[in-house]
Design a protein around this motif. Structure first.
Motif, PDB file in Angstrom:
ATOM      1  N   GLU A  36      47.405  28.019  44.315  1.00 18.74           N
ATOM      2  CA  GLU A  36      47.866  29.515  43.914  1.00 18.74           C
ATOM      3  C   GLU A  36      47.122  30.274  44.623  1.00 18.74           C
ATOM      4  OE1 GLU A  36      49.173  28.549  39.285  1.00 18.74           O
ATOM      5  OE2 GLU A  36      47.043  28.751  39.664  1.00 18.74           O
ATOM      6  N   LEU A  37      45.761  30.177  44.843  1.00 17.50           N
ATOM      7  CA  LEU A  37      44.900  31.021  45.587  1.00 17.50           C
ATOM      8  C   LEU A  37      45.435  31.034  47.106  1.00 17.50           C
ATOM      9  CD1 LEU A  37      42.465  33.020  45.895  1.00 17.50           C
ATOM     10  CD2 LEU A  37      41.115  30.934  46.212  1.00 17.50           C
ATOM     11  N   ALA A  38      45.501  30.003  47.505  1.00 18.11           N
ATOM     12  CA  ALA A  38      46.332  29.736  48.921  1.00 18.11           C
ATOM     13  C   ALA A  38      47.441  30.827  49.271  1.00 18.11           C
ATOM     14  CB  ALA A  38      46.159  28.502  49.276  1.00 18.11           C
ATOM     15  N   ALA A  39      48.259  30.653  48.207  1.00 25.30           N
ATOM     16  CA  ALA A  39      49.446  31.395  48.505  1.00 25.30           C
ATOM     17  C   ALA A  39      49.297  32.851  48.473  1.00 25.30           C
ATOM     18  CB  ALA A  39      50.548  30.976  47.220  1.00 25.30           C
ATOM     19  N   ARG A  40      48.179  33.271  47.459  1.00 24.25           N
ATOM     20  CA  ARG A  40      47.997  34.666  47.486  1.00 24.25           C
ATOM     21  C   ARG A  40      47.155  35.177  48.634  1.00 24.25           C
ATOM     22  NH1 ARG A  40      47.550  37.011  41.804  1.00 24.25           N
ATOM     23  NH2 ARG A  40      48.769  35.379  40.525  1.00 24.25           N
ATOM     24  N   TRP A  87      39.524  40.428  48.180  1.00 25.28           N
ATOM     25  CA  TRP A  87      40.436  41.521  47.582  1.00 25.28           C
ATOM     26  C   TRP A  87      41.123  40.663  46.472  1.00 25.28           C
ATOM     27  CZ3 TRP A  87      45.686  42.165  46.800  1.00 25.28           C
ATOM     28  CH2 TRP A  87      45.763  43.483  46.283  1.00 25.28           C
ATOM     29  N   VAL A  88      41.849  39.738  46.992  1.00 29.80           N
ATOM     30  CA  VAL A  88      42.751  39.059  45.980  1.00 29.80           C
ATOM     31  C   VAL A  88      41.706  38.535  44.654  1.00 29.80           C
ATOM     32  CG1 VAL A  88      43.839  36.732  45.523  1.00 29.80           C
ATOM     33  CG2 VAL A  88      44.140  38.122  47.534  1.00 29.80           C
ATOM     34  N   LEU A  89      40.637  37.890  44.642  1.00 30.86           N
ATOM     35  CA  LEU A  89      39.826  37.403  43.740  1.00 30.86           C
ATOM     36  C   LEU A  89      39.318  38.738  42.729  1.00 30.86           C
ATOM     37  CD1 LEU A  89      37.957  34.491  45.025  1.00 30.86           C
ATOM     38  CD2 LEU A  89      39.487  34.282  43.594  1.00 30.86           C
ATOM     39  N   SER A  90      38.799  39.687  43.671  1.00 34.19           N
ATOM     40  CA  SER A  90      38.232  40.830  43.262  1.00 34.19           C
ATOM     41  C   SER A  90      39.546  41.485  42.076  1.00 34.19           C
ATOM     42  CB  SER A  90      37.996  41.796  43.965  1.00 34.19           C
ATOM     43  OG  SER A  90      36.988  41.570  44.719  1.00 34.19           O
ATOM     44  N   GLN A  91      40.594  41.722  42.589  1.00 32.09           N
ATOM     45  CA  GLN A  91      41.631  42.193  41.567  1.00 32.09           C
ATOM     46  C   GLN A  91      41.829  41.328  40.548  1.00 32.09           C
ATOM     47  OE1 GLN A  91      43.555  45.069  42.283  1.00 32.09           O
ATOM     48  NE2 GLN A  91      41.547  45.546  43.649  1.00 32.09           N
ATOM     49  N   LEU A  92      42.087  39.926  40.752  1.00 35.31           N
ATOM     50  CA  LEU A  92      42.292  39.185  39.381  1.00 35.31           C
ATOM     51  C   LEU A  92      41.089  39.069  38.594  1.00 35.31           C
ATOM     52  CD1 LEU A  92      43.933  36.055  41.523  1.00 35.31           C
ATOM     53  CD2 LEU A  92      44.823  37.513  39.878  1.00 35.31           C
ATOM     54  N   LEU A  93      39.895  38.991  38.976  1.00 31.63           N
ATOM     55  CA  LEU A  93      38.798  38.886  38.154  1.00 31.63           C
ATOM     56  C   LEU A  93      38.628  40.484  37.314  1.00 31.63           C
ATOM     57  CD1 LEU A  93      36.025  37.220  40.394  1.00 31.63           C
ATOM     58  CD2 LEU A  93      37.245  36.330  38.181  1.00 31.63           C
TER      59      LEU A  93
END
Length: 69
Positions: free
Chosen positions: A20-24, A52-58
């Motif tokens: 899932e992380l890879a796809a994002r 950016w992706v992890l910051s938004q999700l967290l």
């Protein structure tokens, strides 16, 4: 910037699988696996996207925790 040593912990905290992380981020699941295991580091462009992706999700998860209290 996210330290790749903390990547697995942050990914799990965000509730994502490696796939899932890879796809994002726009990479293969194998890339995420290699980053988490320290055999490779992300290209600066990918590292920026990963951050950016992890910051938004967290941030989104944090808001959910606050609203349910």
């Amino acid at each position: 910037m996210i330290d790749v040593k903390d990547l697995r912990k942050l990914r799990e905290k965000a509730g994502l699988t490696q796939t899932e992380l890879a796809a994002r981020v726009g990479v293969s699941a194998k890339s995420v696996f290699c980053w988490e295991n320290g055999t490779h580091i992300p290209h600066p462009k990918r590292a920026k996207r990963l951050n950016w992706v992890l910051s938004q999700l967290l941030r989104k998860n944090k808001k959910k925790e606050i609203s349910t209290d």
